[in-house]
Structure formats: structure tokens, C-alpha cells
Design a protein around this motif. Structure first.
Motif, PDB file in Angstrom:
ATOM      1  N   GLU A 136       0.802  -1.199   0.086  1.00 55.80           N
ATOM      2  CA  GLU A 136       0.155   0.099  -0.069  1.00 55.80           C
ATOM      3  C   GLU A 136       0.748   1.114   0.008  1.00 55.80           C
ATOM      4  OE1 GLU A 136      -3.203   0.051   2.932  1.00 55.80           O
ATOM      5  OE2 GLU A 136      -3.557  -2.007   2.782  1.00 55.80           O
ATOM      6  N   GLN A 137       1.999   1.276   0.653  1.00 52.90           N
ATOM      7  CA  GLN A 137       2.918   2.328   0.722  1.00 52.90           C
ATOM      8  C   GLN A 137       3.518   2.473  -0.702  1.00 52.90           C
ATOM      9  OE1 GLN A 137       6.309   1.781   3.272  1.00 52.90           O
ATOM     10  NE2 GLN A 137       6.739   4.048   3.197  1.00 52.90           N
ATOM     11  N   ALA A 138       3.636   1.630  -1.310  1.00 53.17           N
ATOM     12  CA  ALA A 138       4.240   1.544  -2.775  1.00 53.17           C
ATOM     13  C   ALA A 138       3.362   2.385  -3.739  1.00 53.17           C
ATOM     14  CB  ALA A 138       4.850   0.270  -3.325  1.00 53.17           C
ATOM     15  N   GLN A 139       2.082   1.760  -3.558  1.00 55.28           N
ATOM     16  CA  GLN A 139       0.781   2.495  -4.395  1.00 55.28           C
ATOM     17  C   GLN A 139       0.589   3.863  -4.102  1.00 55.28           C
ATOM     18  OE1 GLN A 139      -2.479   0.061  -3.942  1.00 55.28           O
ATOM     19  NE2 GLN A 139      -1.204  -2.087  -4.348  1.00 55.28           N
ATOM     20  N   GLY A 140       0.746   4.295  -2.738  1.00 56.66           N
ATOM     21  CA  GLY A 140       0.486   5.692  -2.205  1.00 56.66           C
ATOM     22  C   GLY A 140       1.812   6.444  -2.970  1.00 56.66           C
ATOM     23  N   LEU A 141       2.924   6.005  -2.783  1.00 55.07           N
ATOM     24  CA  LEU A 141       4.186   6.729  -3.445  1.00 55.07           C
ATOM     25  C   LEU A 141       3.815   6.968  -5.085  1.00 55.07           C
ATOM     26  CD1 LEU A 141       7.067   5.221  -1.463  1.00 55.07           C
ATOM     27  CD2 LEU A 141       6.213   7.387  -1.386  1.00 55.07           C
ATOM     28  N   ARG A 142       3.335   6.118  -5.555  1.00 56.33           N
ATOM     29  CA  ARG A 142       3.164   5.750  -7.245  1.00 56.33           C
ATOM     30  C   ARG A 142       1.952   6.961  -7.377  1.00 56.33           C
ATOM     31  NH1 ARG A 142       4.371   3.561 -12.013  1.00 56.33           N
ATOM     32  NH2 ARG A 142       5.693   2.459 -10.818  1.00 56.33           N
ATOM     33  N   LYS A 143       1.023   7.062  -6.592  1.00 54.35           N
ATOM     34  CA  LYS A 143      -0.229   7.972  -6.710  1.00 54.35           C
ATOM     35  C   LYS A 143       0.426   9.393  -6.297  1.00 54.35           C
ATOM     36  CE  LYS A 143      -3.958   5.222  -5.316  1.00 54.35           C
ATOM     37  NZ  LYS A 143      -4.876   4.941  -4.448  1.00 54.35           N
ATOM     38  N   LEU A 144       1.387   9.747  -5.634  1.00 52.47           N
ATOM     39  CA  LEU A 144       1.694  11.114  -5.194  1.00 52.47           C
ATOM     40  C   LEU A 144       2.744  11.362  -6.511  1.00 52.47           C
ATOM     41  CD1 LEU A 144       3.171  10.769  -1.519  1.00 52.47           C
ATOM     42  CD2 LEU A 144       1.390  12.179  -2.651  1.00 52.47           C
ATOM     43  N   GLN A 145       3.696  10.392  -6.809  1.00 52.28           N
ATOM     44  CA  GLN A 145       4.601  10.716  -7.994  1.00 52.28           C
ATOM     45  C   GLN A 145       3.824  11.118  -9.248  1.00 52.28           C
ATOM     46  OE1 GLN A 145       6.749   7.287  -9.415  1.00 52.28           O
ATOM     47  NE2 GLN A 145       8.305   8.592 -10.178  1.00 52.28           N
TER      48      GLN A 145
ATOM     49  N   ILE B  21       2.440  14.761  -8.804  1.00 56.97           N
ATOM     50  CA  ILE B  21       3.327  15.667  -8.681  1.00 56.97           C
ATOM     51  C   ILE B  21       3.808  15.884 -10.242  1.00 56.97           C
ATOM     52  CG2 ILE B  21       6.168  16.226  -8.251  1.00 56.97           C
ATOM     53  CD1 ILE B  21       5.477  14.887  -5.470  1.00 56.97           C
ATOM     54  N   GLY B  22       3.707  14.816 -10.965  1.00 56.04           N
ATOM     55  CA  GLY B  22       4.146  14.958 -12.276  1.00 56.04           C
ATOM     56  C   GLY B  22       3.145  15.563 -13.148  1.00 56.04           C
ATOM     57  N   ASN B  23       1.852  15.755 -12.592  1.00 50.54           N
ATOM     58  CA  ASN B  23       0.913  16.478 -13.560  1.00 50.54           C
ATOM     59  C   ASN B  23       0.945  17.795 -12.972  1.00 50.54           C
ATOM     60  OD1 ASN B  23      -0.079  14.075 -14.695  1.00 50.54           O
ATOM     61  ND2 ASN B  23      -1.358  13.728 -13.005  1.00 50.54           N
ATOM     62  N   LEU B  24       1.757  18.525 -12.017  1.00 48.88           N
ATOM     63  CA  LEU B  24       1.798  19.760 -11.657  1.00 48.88           C
ATOM     64  C   LEU B  24       2.542  20.413 -12.869  1.00 48.88           C
ATOM     65  CD1 LEU B  24       2.064  19.643  -7.752  1.00 48.88           C
ATOM     66  CD2 LEU B  24       0.304  20.408  -9.081  1.00 48.88           C
ATOM     67  N   PRO B  25       2.313  21.822 -12.827  1.00 47.75           N
ATOM     68  CA  PRO B  25       2.969  22.612 -13.923  1.00 47.75           C
ATOM     69  C   PRO B  25       4.289  22.915 -13.195  1.00 47.75           C
ATOM     70  CG  PRO B  25       1.394  24.030 -13.020  1.00 47.75           C
ATOM     71  CD  PRO B  25       1.120  22.642 -12.559  1.00 47.75           C
ATOM     72  N   ASP B  26       5.457  22.770 -14.096  1.00 39.49           N
ATOM     73  CA  ASP B  26       6.685  23.204 -13.771  1.00 39.49           C
ATOM     74  C   ASP B  26       6.953  24.497 -13.341  1.00 39.49           C
ATOM     75  OD1 ASP B  26       7.559  20.696 -14.518  1.00 39.49           O
ATOM     76  OD2 ASP B  26       8.279  21.140 -16.449  1.00 39.49           O
ATOM     77  N   VAL B  27       6.167  25.596 -13.781  1.00 35.63           N
ATOM     78  CA  VAL B  27       6.304  26.866 -13.546  1.00 35.63           C
ATOM     79  C   VAL B  27       4.782  27.575 -13.155  1.00 35.63           C
ATOM     80  CG1 VAL B  27       6.960  29.336 -14.384  1.00 35.63           C
ATOM     81  CG2 VAL B  27       8.324  27.031 -15.048  1.00 35.63           C
ATOM     82  N   ASP B  28       4.959  28.178 -12.152  1.00 35.88           N
ATOM     83  CA  ASP B  28       3.749  28.812 -11.700  1.00 35.88           C
ATOM     84  C   ASP B  28       3.631  30.327 -12.378  1.00 35.88           C
ATOM     85  OD1 ASP B  28       1.308  30.212 -10.576  1.00 35.88           O
ATOM     86  OD2 ASP B  28       2.334  29.843  -8.491  1.00 35.88           O
ATOM     87  N   SER B  29       3.018  30.246 -13.554  1.00 41.21           N
ATOM     88  CA  SER B  29       3.162  31.353 -14.388  1.00 41.21           C
ATOM     89  C   SER B  29       2.508  32.579 -13.831  1.00 41.21           C
ATOM     90  CB  SER B  29       2.291  31.144 -15.503  1.00 41.21           C
ATOM     91  OG  SER B  29       2.754  30.028 -16.436  1.00 41.21           O
ATOM     92  N   ASP B  30       1.330  32.393 -12.940  1.00 43.07           N
ATOM     93  CA  ASP B  30       1.196  33.742 -12.267  1.00 43.07           C
ATOM     94  C   ASP B  30       1.916  34.200 -11.180  1.00 43.07           C
ATOM     95  OD1 ASP B  30      -1.588  33.265 -13.516  1.00 43.07           O
ATOM     96  OD2 ASP B  30      -2.555  32.140 -12.234  1.00 43.07           O
ATOM     97  N   ARG B  31       2.484  33.453 -10.502  1.00 42.75           N
ATOM     98  CA  ARG B  31       3.625  33.717  -9.421  1.00 42.75           C
ATOM     99  C   ARG B  31       4.739  34.897 -10.210  1.00 42.75           C
ATOM    100  NH1 ARG B  31       5.196  36.102  -4.968  1.00 42.75           N
ATOM    101  NH2 ARG B  31       7.066  35.000  -3.819  1.00 42.75           N
ATOM    102  N   VAL B  32       4.991  34.125 -11.450  1.00 39.36           N
ATOM    103  CA  VAL B  32       6.349  34.747 -12.087  1.00 39.36           C
ATOM    104  C   VAL B  32       5.830  35.958 -12.809  1.00 39.36           C
ATOM    105  CG1 VAL B  32       7.557  34.508 -14.282  1.00 39.36           C
ATOM    106  CG2 VAL B  32       7.129  32.508 -12.894  1.00 39.36           C
ATOM    107  N   ASN B  33       4.479  36.254 -13.162  1.00 42.24           N
ATOM    108  CA  ASN B  33       4.222  37.511 -13.661  1.00 42.24           C
ATOM    109  C   ASN B  33       3.981  38.526 -12.344  1.00 42.24           C
ATOM    110  OD1 ASN B  33       4.083  36.518 -16.260  1.00 42.24           O
ATOM    111  ND2 ASN B  33       1.839  35.949 -16.018  1.00 42.24           N
TER     112      ASN B  33
END
Length: 104
Positions: A50-59, A62-74
């Protein structure tokens, strides 16, 4: 025991040793206590914890998050352009020390 030229043991002493599975050891002279799961229809099975499955979901999350927060940069670009961006050297130094402490 007789060994032929093909490095196969003779059938009189070795058939039992070839068919016997060796158990891993724990550093002592006793076999390790391993959890075994009966295989269905002779196929191997893999069970992911279950721990490995949870880590896979977190990964994946995180992979689906944008690399750059465009609003913050602007917002930072605008603050710099307007001369409103302030550098807090104490805060930067404190965060650098905290990062260093995490690596120890």
C-alpha cells in the motif's frame, strides 16, 4: 558424485539437490521467514504494498503539476518592474541554513 563433461551432475546423487529449492538465510544458519503467496495456475505473482501504491499516486500527482507557476512569475516581474520587490536577506539566509540542515 560423478560430474560429466557438460557439468551436469549424475542422476544418482544430484536429482534431489537439483529439485530442492534453497532458502535465503538471515545471516544465521536458519532459513529466513518469508511471506509466501500461493501461485495460481503455476504463474508468479507480484504484490505491491500500500505504501508503494501511495508513493506511485503522489509521483503521478506531482508529475501532473506545472513546472512553473506562471501567475507567480508574472506577479514577481510586475513587482520588480514597479520597484516594489523587496529582498529579505535574513529570510534567504535562514532558508539556506534550513536546507543545509536537511541534508545532514
Amino acid at each position: 558424485m560423478v560430474i560429466d563433461i557438460n557439468n551436469n551432475f549424475s542422476s544418482n546423487a544430484s536429482s534431489a539437490s537439483r529439485n530442492r529449492a534453497t532458502a535465503p538465510t538471515t545471516g544465521k544458519d536458519t532459513p529466513a521467514q518469508a511471506e509466501t503467496i500461493p501461485a495460481k495456475s503455476g504463474k508468479d505473482q507480484v504484490v505491491i504494498s500500500e505504501q508503494a501504491q501511495g508513493l506511485r499516486k503522489l509521483q503521478t500527482s506531482i508529475g501532473n503539476l506545472p513546472d512553473v507557476d506562471s501567475d507567480r512569475v508574472n506577479a514577481l516581474r510586475q513587482a520588480i518592474a514597479e520597484g516594489k520587490f523587496e529582498i529579505n536577506a535574513d529570510r534567504i539566509a535562514e532558508n539556506m541554513l534550513n536546507q543545509d540542515a536537511l541534508l545532514r
